[in-house]
Design an enzyme around this catalytic site. Structure first.
Site, PDB file in Angstrom:
ATOM      1  N   GLU A  45      15.394  74.672  41.291  1.00 43.42           N
ATOM      2  CA  GLU A  45      16.758  75.127  40.973  1.00 43.42           C
ATOM      3  C   GLU A  45      17.643  73.965  40.523  1.00 43.42           C
ATOM      4  O   GLU A  45      18.390  74.096  39.554  1.00 43.42           O
ATOM      5  CB  GLU A  45      17.417  75.783  42.205  1.00 43.42           C
ATOM      6  CG  GLU A  45      16.671  76.974  42.745  1.00 43.42           C
ATOM      7  CD  GLU A  45      15.721  76.647  43.890  1.00 43.42           C
ATOM      8  OE1 GLU A  45      15.653  77.457  44.841  1.00 43.42           O
ATOM      9  OE2 GLU A  45      15.045  75.603  43.836  1.00 43.42           O
ATOM     10  N   CYS A  71      20.184  73.949  47.450  1.00 38.75           N
ATOM     11  CA  CYS A  71      20.178  74.658  46.173  1.00 38.75           C
ATOM     12  C   CYS A  71      21.277  75.714  46.130  1.00 38.75           C
ATOM     13  O   CYS A  71      21.914  75.908  45.089  1.00 38.75           O
ATOM     14  CB  CYS A  71      18.807  75.267  45.914  1.00 38.75           C
ATOM     15  SG  CYS A  71      17.547  73.990  45.620  1.00 38.75           S
ATOM     16  N   CYS A  80      17.179  77.180  49.238  1.00 35.05           N
ATOM     17  CA  CYS A  80      17.558  76.477  50.463  1.00 35.05           C
ATOM     18  C   CYS A  80      19.065  76.197  50.426  1.00 35.05           C
ATOM     19  O   CYS A  80      19.750  76.497  49.439  1.00 35.05           O
ATOM     20  CB  CYS A  80      16.780  75.165  50.577  1.00 35.05           C
ATOM     21  SG  CYS A  80      17.259  73.918  49.347  1.00 35.05           S
ATOM     22  N   HIS A 102      14.207  69.939  43.514  1.00 30.35           N
ATOM     23  CA  HIS A 102      13.796  71.339  43.631  1.00 30.35           C
ATOM     24  C   HIS A 102      13.946  71.991  42.258  1.00 30.35           C
ATOM     25  O   HIS A 102      14.758  71.555  41.430  1.00 30.35           O
ATOM     26  CB  HIS A 102      14.676  72.069  44.641  1.00 30.35           C
ATOM     27  CG  HIS A 102      14.429  71.667  46.056  1.00 30.35           C
ATOM     28  ND1 HIS A 102      14.864  72.414  47.119  1.00 30.35           N
ATOM     29  CD2 HIS A 102      13.794  70.585  46.593  1.00 30.35           C
ATOM     30  CE1 HIS A 102      14.509  71.833  48.247  1.00 30.35           C
ATOM     31  NE2 HIS A 102      13.871  70.705  47.952  1.00 30.35           N
TER      32      HIS A 102
END
Length: 155
Positions: free
Chosen positions: A60, A91, A88, A58
């Protein structure tokens, strides 16, 4: 992405949006992130799970990894994270473990978000560090980017 940028008056959320648009061009869900400390951009990253064949890739997570390498530390004390979508749970945990000072995000994610929705990770008693959180920045722009991406996938 994962680029480091020169110190200066960069717009970190603008950099995150540019990364998100690039992710969309690459067929990835359009999410981008940037990490800044003391005005210096340490990392910019876009979602890359498909390209890297890695469900943890992801924006992040990739930005946190790049910033940690740039600083030579597993903690990002004094750093701020800008991201185009509410993080999420995975993260949010990484943000907590990295000791990010402030989290700025654009669009809320009622289905997959874990900051203002779902588990509300930073409010849990097991969360050891909670950043200051500022959501809804350029929210309509981020929501439109996501809607367009998924509409194009359905057509």
């Amino acid at each position: 992405m994962g680029d480091s940028c020169e110190a200066g008056r960069a717009d970190p959320l603008g950099l995150a949006f540019a990364a998100a648009r690039e992710a969309a061009r690459q067929g990835e869900v359009p999410v981008g992130a940037a990490i800044v400390r003391d005005g210096a951009v340490l990392a910019v990253a876009a979602n890359r799970p498909r390209a890297l064949r890695d469900p943890t890739a992801h924006a992040e997570i990739l930005a946190i990894r790049t910033a940690c390498r740039a600083l030579g530390d597993e903690r990002l004390v004094g750093c701020d994270l800008y991201v185009t979508l509410e993080p999420c749970a995975m993260c949010a945990a990484a943000i907590s473990f990295a000791r990010i000072r402030r989290l700025y995000f654009a669009a809320s994610d009622p289905k997959g978000g874990a900051v203002e929705h779902g588990p509300r990770f930073f409010t849990q008693p097991t969360c050891h560090h909670a950043p200051e959180v500022y959501g809804g920045l350029r929210e309509s722009e981020a929501a439109a980017l996501l809607r367009e991406f998924f509409r194009d996938r359905r057509d």
